[in-house]
Design a protein around this motif. Structure first.
Motif, PDB file in Angstrom:
ATOM      1  N   ILE A  72      51.142  34.485 -11.370  1.00  0.00           N
ATOM      2  CA  ILE A  72      50.807  34.978 -12.708  1.00  0.00           C
ATOM      3  C   ILE A  72      51.665  34.264 -13.753  1.00  0.00           C
ATOM      4  O   ILE A  72      52.879  34.184 -13.615  1.00  0.00           O
ATOM      5  CB  ILE A  72      51.052  36.499 -12.793  1.00  0.00           C
ATOM      6  N   SER A  73      51.034  33.722 -14.769  1.00  0.00           N
ATOM      7  CA  SER A  73      51.776  33.064 -15.842  1.00  0.00           C
ATOM      8  C   SER A  73      51.009  33.171 -17.152  1.00  0.00           C
ATOM      9  O   SER A  73      50.119  32.365 -17.423  1.00  0.00           O
ATOM     10  CB  SER A  73      52.031  31.591 -15.489  1.00  0.00           C
ATOM     11  N   PRO A  74      51.346  34.171 -17.955  1.00  0.00           N
ATOM     12  CA  PRO A  74      50.632  34.361 -19.226  1.00  0.00           C
ATOM     13  C   PRO A  74      50.618  33.097 -20.097  1.00  0.00           C
ATOM     14  O   PRO A  74      49.618  32.810 -20.742  1.00  0.00           O
ATOM     15  CB  PRO A  74      51.420  35.475 -19.910  1.00  0.00           C
ATOM     16  N   LEU A  75      51.715  32.333 -20.069  1.00  0.00           N
ATOM     17  CA  LEU A  75      51.785  31.133 -20.907  1.00  0.00           C
ATOM     18  C   LEU A  75      50.749  30.089 -20.489  1.00  0.00           C
ATOM     19  O   LEU A  75      50.298  29.289 -21.301  1.00  0.00           O
ATOM     20  CB  LEU A  75      53.193  30.514 -20.851  1.00  0.00           C
ATOM     21  N   ASP A  76      50.384  30.112 -19.211  1.00  0.00           N
ATOM     22  CA  ASP A  76      49.351  29.179 -18.742  1.00  0.00           C
ATOM     23  C   ASP A  76      47.991  29.860 -18.673  1.00  0.00           C
ATOM     24  O   ASP A  76      47.050  29.305 -18.104  1.00  0.00           O
ATOM     25  CB  ASP A  76      49.725  28.632 -17.358  1.00  0.00           C
ATOM     26  N   GLY A  77      47.920  31.080 -19.181  1.00  0.00           N
ATOM     27  CA  GLY A  77      46.661  31.816 -19.173  1.00  0.00           C
ATOM     28  C   GLY A  77      46.227  32.268 -17.788  1.00  0.00           C
ATOM     29  O   GLY A  77      45.046  32.486 -17.549  1.00  0.00           O
TER      30      GLY A  77
ATOM     31  N   PRO B 238      46.188  38.132 -13.120  1.00  0.00           N
ATOM     32  CA  PRO B 238      45.922  38.536 -11.723  1.00  0.00           C
ATOM     33  C   PRO B 238      44.500  38.196 -11.288  1.00  0.00           C
ATOM     34  O   PRO B 238      44.272  37.889 -10.119  1.00  0.00           O
ATOM     35  CB  PRO B 238      46.125  40.053 -11.755  1.00  0.00           C
TER      36      PRO B 238
ATOM     37  N   GLU C   1      57.971  33.353 -12.513  1.00  0.00           N
ATOM     38  CA  GLU C   1      56.558  33.661 -12.344  1.00  0.00           C
ATOM     39  C   GLU C   1      56.295  34.214 -10.950  1.00  0.00           C
ATOM     40  O   GLU C   1      55.558  35.169 -10.773  1.00  0.00           O
ATOM     41  CB  GLU C   1      55.698  32.410 -12.591  1.00  0.00           C
TER      42      GLU C   1
ATOM     43  N   ALA D 269      57.695  37.817 -10.869  1.00  0.00           N
ATOM     44  CA  ALA D 269      56.851  38.792 -11.559  1.00  0.00           C
ATOM     45  C   ALA D 269      55.600  39.070 -10.728  1.00  0.00           C
ATOM     46  O   ALA D 269      55.151  40.213 -10.624  1.00  0.00           O
ATOM     47  CB  ALA D 269      56.477  38.282 -12.946  1.00  0.00           C
TER      48      ALA D 269
END
Lengths: 383, 198
Positions: free
Chosen positions: B112-117, B120, B147, B150
């Motif tokens: 999971i990596s919000p910065l890379d979009g 889950p 990452e 998390a």
């Protein structure tokens, strides 16, 4: 820590240079723009893999060259040699080699060559922004503990990720478990950062108090307090306090789109006789405080690493008088190596009661790829 | 150098898209292939075509395989009550080399990596939930990055309520470190001393 030789290739205005250094104080003098600070910058770069003048590495490359390289031969107090090479190229980025071993993670290396820098921007440390003081503390602690630097890197990365999630949650509803996963990460690393800062600031405060007293020759009581956004709660574990605060502030943080609690919001409070220096100190007191702080940094690092840090004083003579500098250097019992830049060599000649051997280097920029190097051992002992 | 024949330029450009290959290396490799005997080039070309045609992902664990299910999933001697969750297929190779592990795997396909979009839903979590029948333990063996951490925390919270034992690799110090930060932990050691996650 001692730097015996520094080699530069295509670094700033140095096409190629190979400089030998000695024990004691090195005075680097020359006109503005000649490349004095560049020498200090190169040493700083070898120690921290970063410049203190720019965050953009390609700006350090000579003209239109493809790459620069800095090499340093260090020897530590235990007699071990550390040969460091850092090369940066426009194509392939930064590469760090220590004793022939290529290091993937720079965080493994930082702290091996401890440095303390004092440059004009530092003189606003006690008056400037909290960010400046956090940076001071982070550089100090990163050099004294590799674990601290590890937690700091992980913390900052987690912070960016959580902030991104918070921003996105403004557009579409978010799985709260996802946010909590990043919070647990921040708590894990953040708690370690807070603990280490707390413990170090107590020690730093004692050191600064003693240096301030010696420099000001007054009985002023100086204290540094670590102001944390996740406070210490009696009977509650730090992790639990942290978790509780996240739960309390989560909706506000979602509205802001950024994380508002944690060590990235903390500050250092400087007190002189119980009053905040920021509001009450005179300009002279601010200067004395910053010098005491830097001496404290030196001493703290020296104790932590069992290594006298290399001292870099960049162009601070306009701000400080010779007497203060002399006093400052004499404060440090085991001074190791010092590098100072100045436009006027005469300035340093005024320092007569100086305990340490002094070497002089003239820097000229008349020719682009040539640097004069005139170490003159003036041996100004005693006087 | 500016006027390479177009076919050679094309080859160099294709090679340059491979990870870790810069422009110079790509050009050198292209010249090497051009200078090599014809068969050499054909062997390489055939191998590339073959790998793309014959290697697929296992429908159970999503590891690369030529047979479905893969040789690990279909090995009856392995412990089918134990699943090791990994980010990608290369990690399976590393773990297999330690000879410490005899359970199954599940390839998550990232972290999971919000910065890379990457959320889950972009990972093979649903597929994992679909094969937990009879599974007693899931080992989280994701990379020790923030990452990976998390993602592990997220999965632990998701899987725990299902009554499955969740463990992860011993958290020591990042693998492959040097100087004083280090502790030469091997992956095998980390597997031996995996710990309960709360």
């Amino acid at each position: 820590m001692q730097l015996a030789r520094l080699s530069l290739l295509n670094f700033r205005n140095y096409r190629e240079a190979n400089i030998h250094f000695f024990d004691g104080v090195h005075v680097i003098y020359g006109e503005n723009g000649a490349g004095k600070t560049t020498i200090l910058e190169a040493i700083h770069y070898l120690a921290l893999t970063k410049s203190f003048r720019t965050a953009v590495d390609k700006h350090l490359i000579f003209d239109k060259e493809k790459m620069f390289r800095i090499q340093g031969d260090f020897t530590n107090r235990q007699g071990q040699a550390i040969h460091t090479t850092i090369a940066y190229s426009r194509d392939s980025g930064k590469h760090l080699t220590a004793n022939g071993q290529k290091l993937q993670k720079f965080s493994e290396y930082i702290g091996e060559v401890p440095v303390v820098l004092l440059h004009p921007a530092d003189l606003s440390l006690s008056q400037g922004s909290p960010q400046q003081r956090r940076r001071f503390l982070d550089i100090l602690l990163s050099q004294s503990s590799k674990l601290y630097l590890h937690h700091l890197i992980q913390y900052n990365r987690s912070l960016k990720q959580r902030n991104q999630l918070l921003l996105k949650s403004q557009e579409a509803p978010l799985d709260p478990q996802l946010l909590i996963s990043w919070e647990e990460n921040l708590i894990h690393h953040g708690a370690e950062i807070i603990r280490k800062r707390q413990e170090s600031v107590v020690r730093l405060s004692e050191l600064v108090k003693s240096f301030y007293g010696q420099l000001s020759r007054k009985a002023d009581q100086v204290k540094i307090i670590y102001q944390r956004s996740v406070p210490e709660q009696k009977g509650e574990d730090l992790h639990d306090t942290y978790r509780r605060l996240f739960a309390e502030k989560r909706s506000r943080e979602q509205a802001y789109g950024s994380t508002i609690i944690g060590p990235h919001r903390d500050d250092l409070l400087f007190l002189i006789n119980g009053r905040p220096a920021k509001a009450y100190a005179s300009q002279g007191e601010h200067k004395t405080f910053v010098i005491a702080l830097k001496l404290g940094e030196f001493q703290h690092l020296e104790q932590q690493r069992d290594q006298a840090p290399i001292l870099l004083f960049d162009d601070i003579f306009g701000e400080l008088d010779a007497g203060r500098i002399e006093e400052m250097l004499n404060q440090l019992s085991d001074i190791g190596q010092v590098f100072v830049t100045t436009t006027s060599r005469n300035f340093f000649d005024k320092i007569s009661h100086f305990k340490h051997t002094t070497h002089y280097y003239a820097v000229q920029n008349g020719t682009i790829d040539y640097q004069t190097e005139t170490p003159e051992n003036r041996g100004m002992q005693g006087a | 150098m500016t006027s390479l024949p177009p076919a050679l330029q094309e080859l160099a450009a294709a090679l340059g898209r491979l990870p870790g290959i810069g422009r110079k290396t790509a050009t050198r490799l292209a010249f090497f292939i051009l200078n090599a005997p014809r068969e050499e080039g054909e062997i390489l070309a055939r191998a590339i075509m073959k790998v793309k045609a014959e290697v697929k992902r296992c429908s159970r664990c999503f590891n690369f395989t030529e047979s479905d299910p893969c040789h690990i999933c279909s090995d009856e001697r392995r412990n089918h009550k134990l699943i090791c969750l990994v980010e990608d297929s290369q990690t399976i190779l590393l773990i297999e080399k330690t000879n410490e592990y005899r359970g199954l795997y599940h390839v998550l396909g990232g972290v999971i990596s919000p910065l890379d979009g990457i959320g889950p839903e972009a990972l093979r979590i649903k597929e994992l939930l679909g094969r937990l029948e009879g599974v007693e333990e899931v080992i989280l063996a994701l990379t020790p990055s923030t990452e990976g951490e998390a993602t592990s925390i997220y999965l632990a919270k998701l899987l725990k309520p299902q009554g499955i034992r969740i463990t992860r690799l011993a958290r020591g110090i990042p693998l492959g470190s040097s100087l004083e930060f280090v502790d030469e932990l091997t992956l095998g050691k980390a597997l031996q001393s995996r710990s309960e996650m709360n």
